[in-house]
Design a protein around this motif. Structure first.
Motif, PDB file in Angstrom:
ATOM      1  N   PHE A 219     -44.107  -0.097  50.939  1.00 21.20           N
ATOM      2  CA  PHE A 219     -42.733  -0.569  50.777  1.00 21.20           C
ATOM      3  C   PHE A 219     -42.447  -0.767  49.292  1.00 21.20           C
ATOM      4  N   ASN A 220     -41.282  -0.300  48.847  1.00 19.93           N
ATOM      5  CA  ASN A 220     -40.894  -0.436  47.443  1.00 19.93           C
ATOM      6  C   ASN A 220     -39.743  -1.424  47.324  1.00 19.93           C
ATOM      7  N   PRO A 221     -40.029  -2.713  47.073  1.00 13.94           N
ATOM      8  CA  PRO A 221     -38.950  -3.702  46.983  1.00 13.94           C
ATOM      9  C   PRO A 221     -38.011  -3.440  45.815  1.00 13.94           C
ATOM     10  N   GLY A 222     -38.533  -2.809  44.750  1.00 17.63           N
ATOM     11  CA  GLY A 222     -37.686  -2.520  43.596  1.00 17.63           C
ATOM     12  C   GLY A 222     -36.588  -1.534  43.925  1.00 17.63           C
ATOM     13  N   ASN A 223     -36.920  -0.497  44.711  1.00 17.83           N
ATOM     14  CA  ASN A 223     -35.897   0.470  45.105  1.00 17.83           C
ATOM     15  C   ASN A 223     -34.835  -0.180  45.984  1.00 17.83           C
ATOM     16  N   ALA A 224     -35.281  -0.978  46.943  1.00 16.06           N
ATOM     17  CA  ALA A 224     -34.333  -1.661  47.823  1.00 16.06           C
ATOM     18  C   ALA A 224     -33.448  -2.605  47.019  1.00 16.06           C
ATOM     19  N   LEU A 225     -34.057  -3.335  46.086  1.00 11.05           N
ATOM     20  CA  LEU A 225     -33.285  -4.280  45.280  1.00 11.05           C
ATOM     21  C   LEU A 225     -32.251  -3.557  44.423  1.00 11.05           C
ATOM     22  N   GLY A 226     -32.633  -2.393  43.865  1.00 12.97           N
ATOM     23  CA  GLY A 226     -31.694  -1.643  43.047  1.00 12.97           C
ATOM     24  C   GLY A 226     -30.438  -1.280  43.812  1.00 12.97           C
ATOM     25  N   ASP A 227     -30.622  -0.840  45.083  1.00 13.50           N
ATOM     26  CA  ASP A 227     -29.459  -0.490  45.906  1.00 13.50           C
ATOM     27  C   ASP A 227     -28.651  -1.730  46.277  1.00 13.50           C
ATOM     28  N   ILE A 228     -29.344  -2.796  46.659  1.00 11.76           N
ATOM     29  CA  ILE A 228     -28.636  -4.018  47.054  1.00 11.76           C
ATOM     30  C   ILE A 228     -27.839  -4.584  45.892  1.00 11.76           C
ATOM     31  N   GLN A 229     -28.411  -4.547  44.697  1.00 11.09           N
ATOM     32  CA  GLN A 229     -27.709  -5.094  43.539  1.00 11.09           C
ATOM     33  C   GLN A 229     -26.475  -4.280  43.176  1.00 11.09           C
ATOM     34  N   SER A 230     -26.402  -3.034  43.672  1.00  6.10           N
ATOM     35  CA  SER A 230     -25.201  -2.242  43.446  1.00  6.10           C
ATOM     36  C   SER A 230     -23.984  -2.908  44.073  1.00  6.10           C
ATOM     37  N   ILE A 231     -24.211  -3.653  45.149  1.00  2.00           N
ATOM     38  CA  ILE A 231     -23.095  -4.314  45.844  1.00  2.00           C
ATOM     39  C   ILE A 231     -22.394  -5.291  44.921  1.00  2.00           C
ATOM     40  N   SER A 232     -23.182  -6.177  44.295  1.00  2.00           N
ATOM     41  CA  SER A 232     -22.581  -7.153  43.390  1.00  2.00           C
ATOM     42  C   SER A 232     -22.350  -6.567  42.009  1.00  2.00           C
ATOM     43  N   ARG A 233     -23.302  -5.760  41.543  1.00  2.00           N
ATOM     44  CA  ARG A 233     -23.216  -5.229  40.180  1.00  2.00           C
ATOM     45  C   ARG A 233     -22.063  -4.251  40.043  1.00  2.00           C
ATOM     46  N   ILE A 234     -22.024  -3.241  40.924  1.00  2.00           N
ATOM     47  CA  ILE A 234     -20.986  -2.225  40.841  1.00  2.00           C
ATOM     48  C   ILE A 234     -19.642  -2.790  41.296  1.00  2.00           C
ATOM     49  N   GLY A 235     -19.671  -3.525  42.420  1.00  8.02           N
ATOM     50  CA  GLY A 235     -18.416  -4.125  42.893  1.00  8.02           C
ATOM     51  C   GLY A 235     -17.830  -5.065  41.871  1.00  8.02           C
ATOM     52  N   GLY A 236     -18.672  -5.883  41.269  1.00  6.44           N
ATOM     53  CA  GLY A 236     -18.202  -6.815  40.248  1.00  6.44           C
ATOM     54  C   GLY A 236     -17.712  -6.101  39.016  1.00  6.44           C
ATOM     55  N   MET A 237     -18.450  -5.048  38.608  1.00  8.04           N
ATOM     56  CA  MET A 237     -18.072  -4.287  37.431  1.00  8.04           C
ATOM     57  C   MET A 237     -16.711  -3.623  37.624  1.00  8.04           C
ATOM     58  N   LEU A 238     -16.525  -3.006  38.807  1.00  2.29           N
ATOM     59  CA  LEU A 238     -15.252  -2.347  39.094  1.00  2.29           C
ATOM     60  C   LEU A 238     -14.101  -3.335  39.084  1.00  2.29           C
ATOM     61  N   THR A 239     -14.289  -4.446  39.799  1.00  2.00           N
ATOM     62  CA  THR A 239     -13.220  -5.450  39.891  1.00  2.00           C
ATOM     63  C   THR A 239     -12.892  -6.022  38.522  1.00  2.00           C
ATOM     64  N   ASP A 240     -13.924  -6.362  37.755  1.00  4.92           N
ATOM     65  CA  ASP A 240     -13.712  -6.934  36.431  1.00  4.92           C
ATOM     66  C   ASP A 240     -13.035  -5.927  35.510  1.00  4.92           C
ATOM     67  N   PHE A 241     -13.469  -4.671  35.593  1.00  2.00           N
ATOM     68  CA  PHE A 241     -12.894  -3.643  34.721  1.00  2.00           C
ATOM     69  C   PHE A 241     -11.406  -3.448  35.003  1.00  2.00           C
ATOM     70  N   VAL A 242     -11.076  -3.310  36.295  1.00  6.60           N
ATOM     71  CA  VAL A 242      -9.678  -3.084  36.664  1.00  6.60           C
ATOM     72  C   VAL A 242      -8.824  -4.306  36.317  1.00  6.60           C
ATOM     73  N   GLN A 243      -9.381  -5.515  36.532  1.00  8.11           N
ATOM     74  CA  GLN A 243      -8.653  -6.728  36.169  1.00  8.11           C
ATOM     75  C   GLN A 243      -8.331  -6.737  34.681  1.00  8.11           C
ATOM     76  N   ARG A 244      -9.332  -6.424  33.859  1.00  7.81           N
ATOM     77  CA  ARG A 244      -9.128  -6.427  32.410  1.00  7.81           C
ATOM     78  C   ARG A 244      -8.193  -5.307  31.970  1.00  7.81           C
ATOM     79  N   ALA A 245      -8.345  -4.125  32.582  1.00  8.53           N
ATOM     80  CA  ALA A 245      -7.506  -2.991  32.201  1.00  8.53           C
ATOM     81  C   ALA A 245      -6.036  -3.267  32.495  1.00  8.53           C
ATOM     82  N   SER A 246      -5.784  -3.874  33.651  1.00  5.07           N
ATOM     83  CA  SER A 246      -4.403  -4.188  34.017  1.00  5.07           C
ATOM     84  C   SER A 246      -3.812  -5.221  33.063  1.00  5.07           C
TER      85      SER A 246
END
Length: 331
Positions: A219-246
């Motif tokens: 089992f590779n916990p690092g691979n699983a964690l990388g995907d799971i962190q996309s939820i907060s990392r990417i979602g947060g990045m997108l939301t923050d970026f669009v908020q700032r851009a607007s």
């Protein structure tokens, strides 16, 4: 987290149309989407597909072909592509054998491939920024809690979750995982807890993201964690970026995460970032991200086709699960 009444920043429509009208509607929607200046955040899978394609200009298989065509479709002058998520994902790989110099060289190969592939959309980060950021990222934990997350994910795998959990044991297993998370100082409403519990309740995409193994060493916990962190990392990045851009009147009015990983893409649809609050601190900045979850997608064993709990027993179990997860049921 609001699991009872999730709010979404997108519109979902379900309509029944004849085939010809459905094709026409899809084409019209695609034309509308392409008119909106958008920044696309690419992951490792997308970058890998680009590099493979550039070697021969041929496709490995139908999945590779679909991925390349999707990337070609976003190659429009008013769009931009970002390498940052892929770079962060590579930096999070705890099993990487790269030295600092090799890590930066790999980042350069990725960046050069993106430059060669995209003819119209521009790369959002110049190489100088990528090089400096890669230097800072190498060998660091992007989130302070990473060691605890990795320990927790290894624990979840070692509980035999590669096998289907019996209905009578589901809540007990969820309670055990929540107890372990709390011992490690992890919020039970964090995606790193929600995704393994989704496996317990029959979410196939969560199971594909986790890739549990009967042998703990496989089992590779690092691979699983990388995907799971996309939820907060990417979602947060997108939301923050669009908020700032607007707010600043910037050129981009939309942000999207582009991945060729279908289970990860489907998992991201289970979570919606509602807001991102940034606090400046002496050592940098801290982000507090509020998310909503699509409970019927995440815990399908408890829901029927109408997206309502199957029966009173399922409703009661769902209520107890929400309590374990610390869900906000006030709205």
């Amino acid at each position: 987290m609001n699991s009872s009444a999730p709010q979404f920043n997108q519109i979902t429509m379900r309509v029944s149309l004849p085939q010809e009208q459905a094709v026409l509607l899809h084409a019209m929607m695609q034309q509308w989407v392409q008119r909106v200046p958008t920044i696309y955040f690419l992951d490792i899978c997308s970058i890998g597909h680009i590099k493979t394609y550039l070697q021969t200009r041929e496709f490995k298989d139908t999945r590779h072909e679909a991925s390349i065509q999707a990337l070609q479709n976003l190659d429009i002058e008013h769009n931009a592509v970002s390498y940052l998520p892929a770079l962060m994902e590579k930096a999070s790989d705890q099993r990487s054998k790269f030295s600092a110099e090799q890590f930066i060289a790999e980042a350069r190969r990725d960046w050069d491939a993106m430059s060669a592939f995209f003819k119209r959309a521009h790369l959002y980060e110049p190489w100088e920024f990528v090089e400096a950021y890669a230097t800072d990222l190498f060998g660091t934990h992007l989130e302070e809690s990473n060691p605890a997350y990795l320990t927790f994910l290894q624990f979840t795998n070692d509980q035999g979750l590669h096998n289907k959990t019996a209905e009578k044991n589901r809540l007990k297993v969820a309670q055990m995982l929540c107890t372990k998370a709390q011992e490690l100082g992890i919020s039970t409403s964090h995606p790193v807890v929600l995704v393994p519990i989704a496996c317990v309740y029959g979410c196939l995409d969560a199971q594909k993201v986790m890739k549990f193994s009967a042998k703990p060493e496989n089992f590779n916990p690092g691979n699983a964690l990388g995907d799971i962190q996309s939820i907060s990392r990417i979602g947060g990045m997108l939301t923050d970026f669009v908020q700032r851009a607007s707010a600043s009147g910037g050129p981009f009015r939309n942000g999207k995460f582009e991945t060729a990983d279908s289970p990860l893409h489907n998992m991201l649809r289970c979570f919606t970032v509602r807001s991102v609050n940034t606090t400046k601190m002496a050592e940098g900045v801290a982000h507090r991200i509020s998310i909503s979850v699509d409970a019927p997608r995440l815990y399908p064993d408890l829901f029927g086709a109408d997206r309502e709990p199957k029966d009173d027993k399922s409703r009661a179990e769902l209520t107890k699960l929400y309590e374990l997860l610390g869900a906000d049921l006030t709205e």
